[in-house]
Design an enzyme around this catalytic site. Structure first.
Site, PDB file in Angstrom:
ATOM      1  N   GLY A 272       0.851  -1.188   0.000  1.00 27.77           N
ATOM      2  CA  GLY A 272       0.000   0.000   0.000  1.00 27.77           C
ATOM      3  C   GLY A 272       0.882   1.231   0.000  1.00 27.77           C
ATOM      4  N   CYS A 275       2.739   5.887  -2.710  1.00 23.90           N
ATOM      5  CA  CYS A 275       3.705   6.002  -3.815  1.00 23.90           C
ATOM      6  C   CYS A 275       3.694   4.870  -4.829  1.00 23.90           C
ATOM      7  CB  CYS A 275       5.107   6.135  -3.243  1.00 23.90           C
ATOM      8  SG  CYS A 275       5.337   7.711  -2.431  1.00 23.90           S
TER       9      CYS A 275
HETATM   10  C1  UDX Z   1       5.014  13.673  -1.484  1.00 25.71           C
HETATM   11  C2  UDX Z   1       5.331  14.115  -2.896  1.00 25.71           C
HETATM   12  O1  UDX Z   1       5.085  15.427  -3.048  1.00 25.71           O
HETATM   13  C3  UDX Z   1       4.711  13.184  -3.886  1.00 25.71           C
HETATM   14  O2  UDX Z   1       4.888  13.599  -5.193  1.00 25.71           O
HETATM   15  C4  UDX Z   1       5.415  11.911  -3.670  1.00 25.71           C
HETATM   16  O3  UDX Z   1       5.064  10.960  -4.613  1.00 25.71           O
HETATM   17  C5  UDX Z   1       5.069  11.420  -2.295  1.00 25.71           C
HETATM   18  O4  UDX Z   1       5.446  12.346  -1.351  1.00 25.71           O
HETATM   19  P1  UDX Z   1       3.304  13.821   0.397  1.00 25.71           P
HETATM   20  O5  UDX Z   1       4.261  14.642   1.162  1.00 25.71           O
HETATM   21  O6  UDX Z   1       3.061  12.430   0.856  1.00 25.71           O
HETATM   22  O7  UDX Z   1       3.730  13.778  -1.127  1.00 25.71           O
HETATM   23  O8  UDX Z   1       1.953  14.555   0.132  1.00 25.71           O
HETATM   24  P2  UDX Z   1       0.987  15.234   1.144  1.00 25.71           P
HETATM   25  O9  UDX Z   1       1.194  14.702   2.514  1.00 25.71           O
HETATM   26  O10 UDX Z   1      -0.343  15.203   0.500  1.00 25.71           O
HETATM   27  O11 UDX Z   1       1.523  16.753   1.176  1.00 25.71           O
HETATM   28  C6  UDX Z   1       1.430  17.680   0.178  1.00 25.71           C
HETATM   29  C7  UDX Z   1       1.134  19.042   0.803  1.00 25.71           C
HETATM   30  O12 UDX Z   1       1.185  20.044  -0.217  1.00 25.71           O
HETATM   31  C8  UDX Z   1      -0.271  19.148   1.466  1.00 25.71           C
HETATM   32  O13 UDX Z   1      -0.124  19.510   2.813  1.00 25.71           O
HETATM   33  C9  UDX Z   1      -0.967  20.233   0.634  1.00 25.71           C
HETATM   34  O14 UDX Z   1      -1.837  21.048   1.420  1.00 25.71           O
HETATM   35  C10 UDX Z   1       0.209  21.017   0.097  1.00 25.71           C
HETATM   36  N1  UDX Z   1      -0.102  21.813  -1.095  1.00 25.71           N
HETATM   37  C11 UDX Z   1      -0.750  21.243  -2.138  1.00 25.71           C
HETATM   38  C12 UDX Z   1       0.266  23.155  -1.154  1.00 25.71           C
HETATM   39  O15 UDX Z   1       0.823  23.682  -0.199  1.00 25.71           O
HETATM   40  N2  UDX Z   1      -0.017  23.857  -2.299  1.00 25.71           N
HETATM   41  C13 UDX Z   1      -0.686  23.319  -3.335  1.00 25.71           C
HETATM   42  O16 UDX Z   1      -0.951  24.003  -4.328  1.00 25.71           O
HETATM   43  C14 UDX Z   1      -1.061  21.963  -3.260  1.00 25.71           C
HETATM   44  C1  UDX Z   2       8.208   3.690  -0.566  1.00 25.51           C
HETATM   45  C2  UDX Z   2       9.698   3.539  -0.860  1.00 25.51           C
HETATM   46  O1  UDX Z   2      10.232   2.496  -0.016  1.00 25.51           O
HETATM   47  C3  UDX Z   2      10.427   4.856  -0.624  1.00 25.51           C
HETATM   48  O2  UDX Z   2      11.799   4.724  -0.996  1.00 25.51           O
HETATM   49  C4  UDX Z   2       9.761   5.930  -1.458  1.00 25.51           C
HETATM   50  O3  UDX Z   2      10.377   7.184  -1.220  1.00 25.51           O
HETATM   51  C5  UDX Z   2       8.286   6.017  -1.156  1.00 25.51           C
HETATM   52  O4  UDX Z   2       7.671   4.745  -1.348  1.00 25.51           O
HETATM   53  P1  UDX Z   2       6.722   3.729   1.637  1.00 25.51           P
HETATM   54  O5  UDX Z   2       5.582   3.548   0.690  1.00 25.51           O
HETATM   55  O6  UDX Z   2       6.656   4.806   2.658  1.00 25.51           O
HETATM   56  O7  UDX Z   2       8.068   3.971   0.813  1.00 25.51           O
HETATM   57  O8  UDX Z   2       6.955   2.355   2.440  1.00 25.51           O
HETATM   58  P2  UDX Z   2       7.615   0.935   2.090  1.00 25.51           P
HETATM   59  O9  UDX Z   2       8.404   0.530   3.270  1.00 25.51           O
HETATM   60  O10 UDX Z   2       8.296   0.926   0.801  1.00 25.51           O
HETATM   61  O11 UDX Z   2       6.347  -0.038   2.044  1.00 25.51           O
HETATM   62  C6  UDX Z   2       5.397   0.025   1.003  1.00 25.51           C
HETATM   63  C7  UDX Z   2       4.389  -1.091   1.148  1.00 25.51           C
HETATM   64  O12 UDX Z   2       4.977  -2.353   0.845  1.00 25.51           O
HETATM   65  C8  UDX Z   2       3.797  -1.244   2.550  1.00 25.51           C
HETATM   66  O13 UDX Z   2       2.409  -1.509   2.448  1.00 25.51           O
HETATM   67  C9  UDX Z   2       4.535  -2.435   3.120  1.00 25.51           C
HETATM   68  O14 UDX Z   2       3.815  -3.100   4.130  1.00 25.51           O
HETATM   69  C10 UDX Z   2       4.698  -3.288   1.877  1.00 25.51           C
HETATM   70  N1  UDX Z   2       5.810  -4.259   1.948  1.00 25.51           N
HETATM   71  C11 UDX Z   2       7.100  -3.839   2.061  1.00 25.51           C
HETATM   72  C12 UDX Z   2       5.546  -5.627   1.842  1.00 25.51           C
HETATM   73  O15 UDX Z   2       4.377  -6.038   1.724  1.00 25.51           O
HETATM   74  N2  UDX Z   2       6.591  -6.503   1.869  1.00 25.51           N
HETATM   75  C13 UDX Z   2       7.885  -6.107   1.998  1.00 25.51           C
HETATM   76  O16 UDX Z   2       8.778  -6.962   2.001  1.00 25.51           O
HETATM   77  C14 UDX Z   2       8.151  -4.726   2.090  1.00 25.51           C
END
Ligand code: UDX
Ligand code: UDX
Length: 458
Positions: A272, A275
């Site tokens: 999940g 990303c």
């Molecule tokens: C980030 C990256 O930006 C995304 O592309 C990547 O794939 C995953 O990580 P993340 O930090 O997880 O995303 O996103 P989110 O927690 O939704 O934060 C984005 C923030 O940007 C929000 O707080 C939103 O309010 C803000 N935002 C959005 C602005 O300040 N201006 C805008 O115009 C749109």
């Molecule tokens: C991922 C990438 O790891 C990170 O480098 C990137 O910047 C953002 O996306 P994240 O999604 O935060 O990070 O977590 P991650 O630890 O990668 O886990 C992703 C999902 O895969 C989770 O649902 C986790 O439970 C699952 N997972 C991970 C498995 O099911 N099996 C595994 O062996 C590892």
């Protein structure tokens, strides 16, 4: 104190907040400001109750906030003031028009580029932190430099590889930092300014430099490869269940081959998080738009298998609970997409909860950090759904307990007490292979794990 440099980050989310807190902690002579259009989010960053849960983040923020780290809604002033602007706004999957369901929705990102252009009065370096389709930095450069203000912008790609739950450790000690820029004199100077930030704490040989497009594509490819490993072990787990092999033993055996390596081979309910799916679909869309149909199909299958694994888990539950869960109380232990985060974006638990509700089960959800997000995700649900902070209360009267997030605390529960409070036969489905299955079976549970033979009393 006179600061050496002023850094701004637009977007105070899971990436922007922790990354800037780390930069502020490691670069005391830089002023770091994080702005966001969401005032509630900024208020939370300025309070004792941060808007995201991430181990170690509160300590880092307490140390730096008000010293050289500031959270604000003043986007315009922030832009005007900054030498370097990180863009970390969200880039979700498009839900409308061309590329709906696959392409990245770049509307926030483009709006941000236009704000930077509107409010800037001097040259700036703009750093793309958001994950973006390849060649997006080039588009940003075009928007920004198409101006009559005599202001020059240099766009650098610096994708973030942190994983939620381990963000602080990943930022403090990254495998690598990737910085892509144009290879012109001004591009290389901008690249050096970003290298200088990370050099405060990251070993120089871990800071990789590349052209902009390689940096952008590397981020998508890294996530695609990580997800692909999970989508490779998921079908093997199904085969293990048919053949009495044990997927943990298989993963361990293949992972000991140094060419394969042991990480990211844990079979479970599927991956999940915000990303993996988004970035792969993005990659698929790019390949399709270049006419690379086979390449697109190959990567799309990684996402398809993941959905299949989630649904397979629901089918296993149904088949083993006598083909009906209607009216049965089912306790879901964990709702976050992984342990040590409250984030529920694309969590397999969402798919499984919805599937069980469709089957008319009485679903009760518990999670130590993700209950607020779970409530929001499922607010439109009219069926029999409840939320319980205490796992013991959640399990009381349940026909099945279903472990969906690998929180360590679920290993330490008193399962004898849980069993006593449940309906019988009592079912336990371990969607993360976290628990001691033999012990649970001996206690009296009927245990179903991923990629292992079931342990049944009937
Ligand atoms: C980030 C990256 O930006 C995304 O592309 C990547 O794939 C995953 O990580 P993340 O930090 O997880 O995303 O996103 P989110 O927690 O939704 O934060 C984005 C923030 O940007 C929000 O707080 C939103 O309010 C803000 N935002 C959005 C602005 O300040 N201006 C805008 O115009 C749109
Ligand atoms: C991922 C990438 O790891 C990170 O480098 C990137 O910047 C953002 O996306 P994240 O999604 O935060 O990070 O977590 P991650 O630890 O990668 O886990 C992703 C999902 O895969 C989770 O649902 C986790 O439970 C699952 N997972 C991970 C498995 O099911 N099996 C595994 O062996 C590892």
């Amino acid at each position: 104190m006179e600061f050496e440099k002023k850094i701004l980050c637009i977007g105070a989310g899971y990436v922007g907040g922790p990354t800037m807190a780390m930069i502020a902690a490691k670069c005391p002579r830089y002023k770091v400001t994080v702005v966001d259009i969401n005032p509630a989010r900024i208020a939370a960053w300025n309070s004792d109750s941060l808007p995201i849960y991430e181990p170690g983040l509160d300590v880092l923020v307490q140390k730096t906030r008000g010293v050289n780290l500031f959270f604000s809604t003043a986007v315009e002033a922030g832009i005007r003031d900054a030498d370097i602007i990180f863009v970390s706004v969200n880039t979700p999957t498009k839900t409308f028009g061309q590329g709906a369901g696959k392409a990245a929705d770049l509307q926030f990102w483009e709006k941000t580029a236009r704000q930077i252009l509107a409010y800037s009065t001097a040259d700036k370096i703009v750093v793309d932190k958001s994950t973006l389709p390849v060649r997006t930095a080039e588009a940003m450069e075009r928007i920004l430099n198409n101006n009559t203000k005599n202001v020059h912008f240099e766009v650098v790609s610096n994708p973030e590889f942190l994983a939620e739950g381990t963000a602080i450790a990943d930022l403090e000690n990254p495998d690598r930092v990737l910085i892509g820029s144009q290879e012109t004199p001004t591009g290389l100077a901008a690249r050096k300014a970003i290298v200088d930030i990370y050099s405060h704490w990251v070993r120089r040989d871990c800071i990789l430099e590349s052209n902009v497009w390689s940096a952008e594509l590397s981020k998508l490819t890294a996530n695609a490869f990580l997800a692909q490993r999970i989508s490779s072990i998921s079908p093997i787990s199904a085969l293990c269940e048919k053949t009495q092999a044990d997927v943990v033993e298989v993963a361990n055996a293949i992972g000991r081959d140094s060419r394969i390596g042991g990480k990211f081979l844990k079979a479970g309910v599927g991956f999940g998080g915000s990303c993996f799916k988004k970035d792969i679909l993005n990659l698929v869309y790019i390949c399709q738009s270049y006419g690379l149909t086979e390449v697109a199909e190959y990567w799309e299958s990684v996402v398809k298998i993941n959905g299949w694994q989630e649904n397979r888990f629901i089918r296993t539950m149904l088949e083993n609970m006598f083909n009906t869960v209607a009216g049965k109380r089912i306790a879901l232990l964990g709702f976050a997409f992984k342990a040590d985060t409250g984030d529920t974006r694309e969590s397999p638990a969402l798919v499984i909860a919805r599937g069980l509700l469709e089957e008319r089960a009485q679903v009760v959800i518990t999670d130590p950090k993700a209950l607020d997000n779970a409530r929001q995700d499922l607010h439109a649900v009219k069926e029999d759904l409840s939320f319980e902070a205490d796992p013991y209360c959640a399990a009381e009267g349940a026909h099945a307990v279903v472990l969906l997030t690998d929180w360590k605390l679920y290993q330490d529960l008193d399962y004898q007490r849980i069993l006593r409070s449940m309906e019988h036969p009592a079912f336990l489905f371990d969607g993360r292979n976290l628990l001691d299955h033999k012990k649970l079976f001996e206690l009296g549970f009927n245990v179903f794990a991923i990629g292992k033979a079931p342990l049944k009393h009937f």
